[in-house]
Write an enzyme that holds these catalytic residues in place. Structure first.
Site, PDB file in Angstrom:
ATOM      1  N   SER A  23       0.779  -1.241   0.000  1.00  0.00           N
ATOM      2  CA  SER A  23       0.000   0.000   0.000  1.00  0.00           C
ATOM      3  C   SER A  23       0.811   1.293   0.000  1.00  0.00           C
ATOM      4  O   SER A  23       0.393   2.256  -0.643  1.00  0.00           O
ATOM      5  CB  SER A  23      -0.970   0.020   1.189  1.00  0.00           C
ATOM      6  OG  SER A  23      -1.760  -1.136   1.222  1.00  0.00           O
TER       7      SER A  23
ATOM      8  N   SER B  78     -11.235   4.168  -5.564  1.00  0.00           N
ATOM      9  CA  SER B  78     -11.458   2.836  -5.007  1.00  0.00           C
ATOM     10  C   SER B  78     -12.909   2.772  -4.573  1.00  0.00           C
ATOM     11  O   SER B  78     -13.656   3.735  -4.749  1.00  0.00           O
ATOM     12  CB  SER B  78     -10.550   2.604  -3.792  1.00  0.00           C
ATOM     13  OG  SER B  78     -10.995   3.397  -2.704  1.00  0.00           O
TER      14      SER B  78
END
Lengths: 372, 483
Positions: free
Chosen positions: B245, B375
């Site tokens: 991430s 997202s």
């Protein structure tokens, strides 16, 4: 640890880069930063050579480059030999594709090292001072430490070793004296190792390099020249996560790592001579994962524990040791666990003699514990 | 073989095979060949003179541009000459340049920046036939099918998050061309470092739908053992390093991997994907600089899709995008139309060829547009208009541009489209249903792989966890996990 005049002498000595006295008579307490081991340490058979700590590091790196064709060493200024001479001669011997300078960028050095290790090279990264390791914190904690876990063991950077000069040096002040191990002990997935002398340094560094997990190897810079021992010239390893009992005792357990081990050697001698107290001295060696068994076993025997480190006391690694020992050995304790550490201030320049956890502070803590 | 000795004519690093040509006034090309030993003996002064001579001869190139572009090469040559303060040229080790006697700031050029290379127009017509890679029909159909399969998988997994079946998802809408075009130009052994919006690269390489789903569902089939959020794919077999991430951390890692790959001396390159937002991170600067100074066979592939979550590019940078930064680091750089799968393919292919041959990094900035939300945790209508999104969806989409190219050649039509849509949806749904039913991995796997081997403190904690869960088992969802 030192009076003002001695401190000034030390400053001058350090700045002239001369070696302090090297021999330990064994019968008197000298103002020394390094006290050679008195017991015979059988780390390796084979020929030995007198080496100081930076030379023992060079020797370890030399053995590594010789035996592992994928091994590369990189960081700021390593090509000409390094600011502490740890990589002298290696570029000429092994080639400029194996020992090379990087741009001045710690996050890049560690990131580059992670990638090289992930791609199968033995990557040995040098951070010029541990005080400058923080730009690489994200790469170390979020990336290196988690590489294997997050990929389900498909990828790892176990071939990465990061080396950095560490600890007080007499005049290093805020940004050339730090001991940042505690920031990293809170990070599962990496290993942290601190040697107390040349023989230990070479064996532990070779173990870190061979270990298939990313390792940080902190080298006490004040010992680079001051610590001299007969070091085996061939490669050998000293196991990680094994603390070493340097001196057995029955009344009190002393725990430290790196330079501070030598301070506690003096403290143990003082305690015996002046108080008749028998101290058990333990060099932790690997800070993460640390050898709880050896320390707890000792405290069960002695009932008293003193932990000492230069880093500030709050949140320092002594807190972790203290907490674990009180969990495991609560009923064995005769006195509260004592931590003799740096103050909760940045590492000062001119006030270093007052800041450091010297032998007098440790001795006083021993007295308090014995009289509790 | 003519070994490059670092002359000023080309961009080859010292030691690579010389590929420079000198175009004289009469347009004849001369392959310049210098014996390395002779050059060393004569000293680098000669090279400098040759370089200058080449520049003077060359009437089509501006001398100043040339000197700017070749600064680092010339600098290398100059530094080994004795310092001569009587010479008019600056003697500084840090830069190779002429003196200038009037004060003038360089204006960053953002009005007409680095041009965007494309092969097809927005209707899928080839513009310059010599740039058409003329790929075989099977390969082009595969491009199309992979892009559309990715699109179908995205739709279904996005929906599954909305229905609470998976925790999180990121779509690739609009950027399929960047994935497939670049992946097709690589060898299967090339190592890929990604950011998080490169699922098409993995799909092109053959990562099965089952394993995409397994990772998103974090079920017992997940190669990552259920440890990461959805879309954090990885595959050792397909040489795709597991996604993490934190942004841009992969960039200096890719440089290190490329250095290791270079030392292995096999025909391998490393490619590193990142977005224009991640390019603002310090790690990006580190990676660019390291790859150039350490001469790594590496392709930097920037997906400039216009947004970093809600942050548009004019709040991300003020220069001419990412491609313009490349020359600042000494990187060969190009900007391409990311929605043109052939442009992406051509640029990546050539970058790969030269990165391997010359051991130097290449920067490709693929301009594209993020049609979807960042997202499932994002609603982009909060910061951009529906009209803007519709333009890209309808007027400039990598999938439709390629389809026009295919239909123009009679390789694809309504029937094929209908049949493929049905089939691709069926494939995705099968994998989806399978993934849904699968148990989660054994909670033992919470504790493994922290180190290469289990260590005592973690083993103790694991045992304590199981004892606790045994005692309080009605409060833990053990039935969902493998035993």
């Amino acid at each position: 640890r030192m009076t003002m005049s001695r401190a000034l002498m030390h400053f001058n000595a350090a700045s002239r880069a001369t070696n302090p006295p090297l021999t330990f008579t064994g019968t008197e307490i000298e103002e020394q930063v390094f006290i050679a081991d008195t017991h015979c340490m059988n780390v390796s058979a084979g020929p030995t050579q007198k080496m100081n700590l930076f030379q023992s590091v060079t020797s370890a790196l030399d053995n590594t480059l010789a035996g592992d064709p994928t091994a590369v060493i990189f960081g700021e200024d390593v090509a000409f030999g390094g600011v502490f001479r740890c990589t002298v001669g290696l570029r000429d011997k092994y080639g400029k594709d194996r020992v090379f300078n990087t741009p001045l960028c710690e996050q890049g050095i560690v990131g580059f090292g992670i990638g090289a290790a992930a791609a199968g090279a033995t990557a040995i990264a040098e951070i010029q001072f541990a005080d400058y390791i923080y730009p690489a914190f994200d790469q170390i904690v979020n990336e290196a430490a988690k590489y294997r876990y997050r990929s389900g063991n498909m990828f790892d950077c176990g071939k990465l070793t990061i080396r950095a000069p560490w600890g007080c040096v007499g005049h290093g002040s805020i940004y050339h004296s730090q001991c940042p191990e505690a920031f990293f002990t809170h990070c599962p997935g990496i290993k942290i190792v601190v040697p107390r002398g040349p023989v230990q340094a070479k064996g532990l560094l070779l173990s870190c390099i061979a270990d298939q997990n990313p390792c940080i190897f902190f080298e006490p810079k004040i010992l680079y020249r001051a610590a001299v021992e007969q070091v085996p010239t061939e490669a050998y390893q000293i196991p990680l996560s094994q603390a070493e009992v340097l001196q057995e005792g029955s009344d009190l357990t002393l725990v430290a790592w790196g330079t501070q081990v030598h301070v506690l050697k003096e403290v143990a001698a003082m305690a015996q001579e002046k108080l008749g107290v028998s101290c058990e001295l333990i060099d932790l060696r690997t800070i993460l994962p640390w050898d709880t068994e050896t320390v707890c076993k000792s405290v069960v025997k002695t009932g008293r524990l003193l932990i000492s480190h230069e880093a500030p006391v709050t949140g320092g690694f002594a807190a972790e040791i203290s907490s674990t020992v009180q969990e495991e050995c609560f009923l064995n304790l005769e006195a509260p666990i004592s931590r003799v550490c740096g103050y909760d201030t940045p590492f000062p320049h001119i006030f270093e003699p007052f800041y450091i956890p010297d032998k007098w502070k440790c001795f006083e803590a021993v007295k308090r514990m014995i009289n509790y | 073989m003519n070994v490059c000795v670092g002359c000023v004519v080309c961009y080859c690093p010292a030691g690579a095979q010389c590929v420079a040509v000198i175009r004289g006034k009469n347009k004849q090309t001369q392959r310049h060949s210098l014996d390395v030993k002779m050059a060393a003996a004569r000293g680098l002064t000669k090279l400098y003179r040759i370089g200058l001579h080449a520049i003077r001869q060359n009437t089509t190139l501006k001398a100043t541009t040339f000197l700017q572009q070749r600064a680092f090469r010339l600098n290398g040559a100059l530094r080994q000459q004795p310092f001569d303060s009587s010479a008019e040229k600056p003697q500084f080790p840090g830069a190779s340049a002429e003196f200038i006697d009037h004060l003038e700031f360089i204006q960053p050029n953002v009005i007409s920046g680095i041009p965007v290379y494309r092969v097809m127009d927005r209707q899928g017509q080839i513009i310059n036939p010599s740039e058409d890679p003329k790929l075989p029909k099977e390969m082009v159909l595969n491009f199309y099918q992979k892009m559309t399969l990715l699109n179908t998988m995205d739709r279904i997994l996005y929906e599954s998050q909305r229905q609470g079946r998976i925790s999180f998802y990121m779509t690739n809408y609009g950027e399929e061309g960047t994935h497939i075009g670049s992946a097709a130009a690589l060898e299967p052994t090339d190592l890929v470092f990604g950011q998080y919006r490169e699922a098409g690269v993995l799909m092109y390489r053959g990562f099965p739908l089952d394993l995409f789903m397994a990772q998103c569902y974090a079920n017992a089939d997940d190669l990552g053992k259920g440890r990461q959020m959805p879309v954090h794919y990885g595959s050792k077999d397909l040489n795709f390093v597991t996604i993490s991430s934190p942004l841009a951390t992969q960039i200096p890692q890719a440089a290190g991997a490329a250095y290791a790959v270079k030392r292995e001396n096999l025909n391998r390159v490393v490619i590193c994907y990142f977005g224009e937002g991640a390019a603002s991170e310090g790690d990006a600067h580190a990676g660019f600089n390291f790859s150039a100074t350490l001469e790594c066979p590496l392709i930097f592939f920037c997906r400039n899709n216009g947004y970093a979550i809600s942050t548009p590019t004019n709040e991300q940078y003020r220069g001419d995008g990412i491609a313009a930064r490349g020359p600042g680091y000494g990187l060969m750089s190009i900007r391409v139309d990311g929605n043109d799968v052939f442009a992406v393919y051509n640029a990546t292919k050539e970058a790969r060829r030269r990165a391997v041959a010359e051991n130097q990094p290449f920067l490709i900035e693929a301009m594209t547009y993020r049609i979807g939300h960042h997202s499932t945790s994002d609603d982009s209508s909060a910061y951009r208009s529906v009209d803007e999104v519709n333009y890209w969806d309808k007027q400039d989409h990598p999938i439709s541009r390629l389809r026009h190219y295919m239909t123009a050649r009679g390789w694809w039509g309504e029937d094929e489209e209908r049949a493929w849509r049905k089939q691709s949806r069926k494939l995705v749904m099968e994998a989806f249903e399978k993934a849904e039913k699968r148990l989660k991995p054994n909670p033992e796997l919470l504790f493994t792989d922290v180190y290469d081997e289990m260590i005592p403190p973690i083993a103790k904690q694991r045992d304590a966890m199981w004892r606790h869960v045994q005692q309080y088992k009605e409060h833990y969802p053990l039935d969902l996990y493998e035993k």
